[in-house]
Design a protein around this motif. Structure first.
Motif, PDB file in Angstrom:
ATOM      1  N   LEU A  23     -37.869 -29.957  77.096  1.00  0.00           N
ATOM      2  CA  LEU A  23     -38.668 -29.874  75.875  1.00  0.00           C
ATOM      3  C   LEU A  23     -37.782 -29.787  74.634  1.00  0.00           C
ATOM      4  O   LEU A  23     -38.023 -30.464  73.631  1.00  0.00           O
ATOM      5  CB  LEU A  23     -39.600 -28.660  75.928  1.00  0.00           C
ATOM      6  CG  LEU A  23     -40.769 -28.760  76.882  1.00  0.00           C
ATOM      7  CD1 LEU A  23     -41.477 -27.406  77.003  1.00  0.00           C
ATOM      8  CD2 LEU A  23     -41.751 -29.833  76.431  1.00  0.00           C
ATOM      9  N   ARG A  24     -36.750 -28.971  74.716  1.00  0.00           N
ATOM     10  CA  ARG A  24     -35.839 -28.838  73.571  1.00  0.00           C
ATOM     11  C   ARG A  24     -35.125 -30.158  73.283  1.00  0.00           C
ATOM     12  O   ARG A  24     -34.965 -30.547  72.129  1.00  0.00           O
ATOM     13  CB  ARG A  24     -34.841 -27.712  73.808  1.00  0.00           C
ATOM     14  CG  ARG A  24     -35.479 -26.347  73.751  1.00  0.00           C
ATOM     15  CD  ARG A  24     -34.449 -25.224  73.834  1.00  0.00           C
ATOM     16  NE  ARG A  24     -35.075 -23.938  73.823  1.00  0.00           N
ATOM     17  CZ  ARG A  24     -35.530 -23.304  72.741  1.00  0.00           C
ATOM     18  NH1 ARG A  24     -35.414 -23.868  71.558  1.00  0.00           N
ATOM     19  NH2 ARG A  24     -36.093 -22.116  72.838  1.00  0.00           N
ATOM     20  N   ALA A  25     -34.709 -30.863  74.316  1.00  0.00           N
ATOM     21  CA  ALA A  25     -34.049 -32.152  74.134  1.00  0.00           C
ATOM     22  C   ALA A  25     -35.004 -33.159  73.513  1.00  0.00           C
ATOM     23  O   ALA A  25     -34.637 -33.915  72.602  1.00  0.00           O
ATOM     24  CB  ALA A  25     -33.521 -32.671  75.472  1.00  0.00           C
ATOM     25  N   GLU A  42     -37.872 -26.083  79.885  1.00  0.00           N
ATOM     26  CA  GLU A  42     -37.520 -25.722  78.511  1.00  0.00           C
ATOM     27  C   GLU A  42     -36.411 -26.622  77.978  1.00  0.00           C
ATOM     28  O   GLU A  42     -36.476 -27.090  76.841  1.00  0.00           O
ATOM     29  CB  GLU A  42     -37.094 -24.253  78.438  1.00  0.00           C
ATOM     30  CG  GLU A  42     -36.750 -23.812  77.026  1.00  0.00           C
ATOM     31  CD  GLU A  42     -36.269 -22.378  76.963  1.00  0.00           C
ATOM     32  OE1 GLU A  42     -36.443 -21.764  75.897  1.00  0.00           O
ATOM     33  OE2 GLU A  42     -35.719 -21.871  77.971  1.00  0.00           O
ATOM     34  N   ALA A  43     -35.388 -26.874  78.784  1.00  0.00           N
ATOM     35  CA  ALA A  43     -34.284 -27.735  78.353  1.00  0.00           C
ATOM     36  C   ALA A  43     -34.796 -29.134  78.035  1.00  0.00           C
ATOM     37  O   ALA A  43     -34.397 -29.733  77.022  1.00  0.00           O
ATOM     38  CB  ALA A  43     -33.197 -27.789  79.424  1.00  0.00           C
ATOM     39  N   LEU A  71     -37.639 -32.499  71.616  1.00  0.00           N
ATOM     40  CA  LEU A  71     -37.869 -32.110  70.226  1.00  0.00           C
ATOM     41  C   LEU A  71     -36.669 -32.448  69.350  1.00  0.00           C
ATOM     42  O   LEU A  71     -36.831 -32.881  68.209  1.00  0.00           O
ATOM     43  CB  LEU A  71     -38.188 -30.611  70.133  1.00  0.00           C
ATOM     44  CG  LEU A  71     -39.543 -30.204  70.658  1.00  0.00           C
ATOM     45  CD1 LEU A  71     -39.660 -28.680  70.687  1.00  0.00           C
ATOM     46  CD2 LEU A  71     -40.668 -30.804  69.830  1.00  0.00           C
ATOM     47  N   ALA A  72     -35.476 -32.276  69.869  1.00  0.00           N
ATOM     48  CA  ALA A  72     -34.267 -32.575  69.100  1.00  0.00           C
ATOM     49  C   ALA A  72     -34.196 -34.071  68.772  1.00  0.00           C
ATOM     50  O   ALA A  72     -33.741 -34.451  67.694  1.00  0.00           O
ATOM     51  CB  ALA A  72     -33.027 -32.136  69.872  1.00  0.00           C
ATOM     52  N   GLU A  87     -36.436 -22.920  83.122  1.00  0.00           N
ATOM     53  CA  GLU A  87     -35.223 -23.292  82.398  1.00  0.00           C
ATOM     54  C   GLU A  87     -35.088 -24.819  82.298  1.00  0.00           C
ATOM     55  O   GLU A  87     -34.708 -25.345  81.253  1.00  0.00           O
ATOM     56  CB  GLU A  87     -33.982 -22.688  83.068  1.00  0.00           C
ATOM     57  CG  GLU A  87     -33.861 -21.182  82.914  1.00  0.00           C
ATOM     58  CD  GLU A  87     -34.788 -20.383  83.837  1.00  0.00           C
ATOM     59  OE1 GLU A  87     -35.349 -20.957  84.799  1.00  0.00           O
ATOM     60  OE2 GLU A  87     -34.963 -19.184  83.570  1.00  0.00           O
TER      61      GLU A  87
END
Length: 80
Positions: A72-74, A69-70, A76-77, A66
């Motif tokens: 990585l998402r940040a 993933e958080a 990418l954003a 988790e």
């Protein structure tokens, strides 16, 4: 006696890339369903043993999926 395998099978090149990926995934699922027949190289086993020992020596050293993933998402954003 080994069979000669035609590479790729007839019609494969006429498939779209997505269809080729789906085909290969379906092949792998058929192979993986017979997991006891899939050979595992000794170096894979040794690497798994090494990683398990590393984890057991310091189980809190890593991060949860988790958290990764958080991050990585940040990341990418921020690129968008």
């Amino acid at each position: 006696m080994e069979r000669a395998i035609q590479n790729p099978p007839p019609g494969f090149d006429e498939l779209t890339v997505n269809e080729q990926i789906e085909y290969v995934q379906a092949l792998w699922e058929r192979i993986a369903a017979r997991e006891d027949d899939v050979p595992v190289p000794e170096w894979h086993r040794a690497e798994l043993d090494r990683r398990l020992a590393e984890y057991e020596a310091a189980p809190d050293a890593g991060r949860s999926w988790e958290e990764v993933e958080a991050d990585l998402r940040a990341s990418l954003a921020m690129r968008r």
